[in-house]
Design a protein around this motif. Structure first.
Motif, PDB file in Angstrom:
ATOM      1  N   PHE A  29       0.826  -1.208   0.000  1.00 46.83           N
ATOM      2  CA  PHE A  29       0.000   0.000   0.000  1.00 46.83           C
ATOM      3  C   PHE A  29       0.861   1.259   0.000  1.00 46.83           C
ATOM      4  O   PHE A  29       0.509   2.265  -0.616  1.00 46.83           O
ATOM      5  N   ASN A  32       2.187   1.862  -3.461  1.00 46.11           N
ATOM      6  CA  ASN A  32       1.147   2.284  -4.405  1.00 46.11           C
ATOM      7  C   ASN A  32       0.305   3.444  -3.884  1.00 46.11           C
ATOM      8  O   ASN A  32      -0.763   3.740  -4.438  1.00 46.11           O
ATOM      9  N   TYR A  34      -1.260   6.954  -3.303  1.00 50.60           N
ATOM     10  CA  TYR A  34      -1.511   8.106  -4.161  1.00 50.60           C
ATOM     11  C   TYR A  34      -0.825   9.330  -3.567  1.00 50.60           C
ATOM     12  O   TYR A  34      -1.109   9.734  -2.436  1.00 50.60           O
ATOM     13  N   SER A 120     -15.547   2.847  -6.348  1.00 54.87           N
ATOM     14  CA  SER A 120     -15.456   2.559  -4.914  1.00 54.87           C
ATOM     15  C   SER A 120     -16.424   1.451  -4.532  1.00 54.87           C
ATOM     16  O   SER A 120     -17.562   1.407  -5.017  1.00 54.87           O
ATOM     17  N   ASN A 148      -7.941   8.262  -2.853  1.00 54.90           N
ATOM     18  CA  ASN A 148      -7.538   7.172  -3.734  1.00 54.90           C
ATOM     19  C   ASN A 148      -6.773   6.146  -2.906  1.00 54.90           C
ATOM     20  O   ASN A 148      -5.566   6.253  -2.716  1.00 54.90           O
ATOM     21  N   GLU A 150      -6.379   1.893  -2.251  1.00 57.71           N
ATOM     22  CA  GLU A 150      -6.713   0.583  -2.824  1.00 57.71           C
ATOM     23  C   GLU A 150      -7.524  -0.287  -1.875  1.00 57.71           C
ATOM     24  O   GLU A 150      -8.325  -1.110  -2.311  1.00 57.71           O
ATOM     25  N   PHE A 151      -7.316  -0.080  -0.564  1.00 54.78           N
ATOM     26  CA  PHE A 151      -8.074  -0.900   0.382  1.00 54.78           C
ATOM     27  C   PHE A 151      -8.088  -0.207   1.740  1.00 54.78           C
ATOM     28  O   PHE A 151      -7.049  -0.042   2.365  1.00 54.78           O
ATOM     29  N   ARG A 162     -11.923  -0.695  -1.511  1.00 52.13           N
ATOM     30  CA  ARG A 162     -11.415   0.234  -2.533  1.00 52.13           C
ATOM     31  C   ARG A 162     -12.211   1.536  -2.518  1.00 52.13           C
ATOM     32  O   ARG A 162     -13.442   1.523  -2.498  1.00 52.13           O
TER      33      ARG A 162
END
Length: 395
Positions: A29, A32, A34, A120, A148, A150-151, A162
């Protein structure tokens, strides 16, 4: 004894596997995460349908649509409730309600929307930005991401998952410039990788002559642990507002401030609404004299979501409003009372007129000084060349 050792060993292995798994997820996370730049140009879509400004009167609606997931029957776990998202039937009803509201108000010049989801779990992966653009086919529009992740792992028993969401501005006019400006972030790791990356959208419109109309759509920080962030956001925004006004431009900022206006405590709601107190307020000296906080004084814009909405019982407040520069006259401002049917926020309507008086908003003392200077210049011209002055005066 051997059995106990085996049990302890198995437990240690399980704990190690869980810790390793969590570590791997956090690394993933983080990699990745944002990370928006301080500012970036946004793509404005559907510009071909918009036209150039030929008016001095404009209408606005700002509305936090709550990703069509926070209707009057919803509570929300972040705010003390239990639910993560509505059932699919309720969500579709909310989505239809927002769509119909937008399409039914297509005479408005500008829409400022907040909490618009594009992919989402909480909104069933519906691209609301694309859908809302179909409700307003004659408008240019821009979207800025501010959430933004991912989880999102909370709540543990039913994770939000998401989230891809942002704010959106619709306009009947073609902007000369459209930018996303990032607010500062002070959450520490690992909390920072799961939180919003707040921002505002700035759009600049060319007016007849050399002036510009500068519009800001914002969604500032919420929750009790964001007091410092709110202060950072306010003072960053203040600098931007004042610098644009100093250039002679007309400036309007609107959206979900997650704060009350300076005069909030003195307001009295219409009967039937329970007024909430204790929210942070914008300081009374935040902006110089002449700047205006345009808001309804009788109807709330936001409700608590720790339970479903109950009229007369649920605490409500005003956190959705506009700020206008001194050279703008607010002709009308009011909440459109939807009973929190589709969102935990209510739409706010405003109509303004751009004031051509360069001293608009100036106090009496400044106006007197300018008047005296103008009178002195006239007398000086008359003294230097009385014949030319007399001729000009009789024209």
């Amino acid at each position: 004894m051997k059995t106990i050792k085996k049990i302890i060993l198995v437990l240690l292995i399980i704990i190690l596997i869980i810790a390793l798994g969590i570590s791997c997820l956090l690394i993933y996370f983080t990699k990745n995460d944002y990370r928006p730049v301080p500012f970036e140009n946004l793509t404005v879509k559907n510009v071909i349908t918009s036209h150039h400004i030929d008016s001095s009167t404009f209408t606005f609606i700002t509305w936090n649509t709550g990703y069509c997931g926070l209707d009057k029957n919803m509570d929300f776990f972040y705010d003390g409730g239990n639910k993560v998202r509505p059932d699919k039937l309720s969500f579709q009803k909310n989505l239809n309600g927002v769509f119909d509201f937008l399409s039914g108000n297509d005479s408005i010049d500008f829409f400022f929307l907040q909490e618009v989801d594009t992919f989402s779990k909480r909104s069933y992966y519906t691209n609301q930005a694309d859908l809302f653009s179909k409700a307003l086919p004659a408008y240019a529009y821009a979207f800025a991401t501010n959430y933004n992740v991912e989880f999102v792992p909370l709540p543990v028993t039913n994770p939000m998952g998401r989230v891809l969401s942002g704010i959106m501005t619709f306009s009947k006019y073609a902007p000369a410039e459209c930018r996303r400006y990032s607010y500062p972030v002070n959450y520490s790791w690992p909390m920072s990788i799961f939180m919003l990356d707040r921002c505002f959208i700035m759009q600049r419109y060319k007016l007849p002559g050399q002036k510009e109309l500068v519009l800001i759509n914002l969604h500032n920080s919420a929750f009790s642990d964001a007091d410092v962030l709110r202060q950072y956001e306010l003072w960053m925004l203040r600098s931007f507002l004042l610098s644009e006004y100093d250039k002679g431009n007309y400036v309007i900022a609107g959206g979900d401030w997650n704060q009350n206006t300076p005069d909030y405590n003195a307001l009295t709601y219409k009967s039937g609404f329970n007024k909430k107190t204790g929210l942070p307020g914008i300081p009374a000296d935040y902006l110089p004299k002449g700047w205006k906080y345009a808001h309804d004084t009788l109807l709330p814009t936001n409700r608590d979501v720790n339970t479903a909405y109950y009229h007369r019982l649920t605490p409500t407040t005003i956190i959705d409003f506009f700020i206008t520069s001194p050279n703008i006259k607010v002709e009308q401002i009011n909440v459109i009372n939807c009973g929190f049917e589709f969102s935990d926020h209510q739409p706010v309507f405003m109509r303004v007129r751009l004031n051509s008086d360069p001293l608009a908003g100036s106090n009496k003392e400044i106006r007197n000084i300018v008047a005296e200077m103008q009178d002195s210049i006239l007398k000086l011209n008359e003294k230097i060349n009385p014949k030319i002055f007399s001729a000009q005066k009789t024209k």
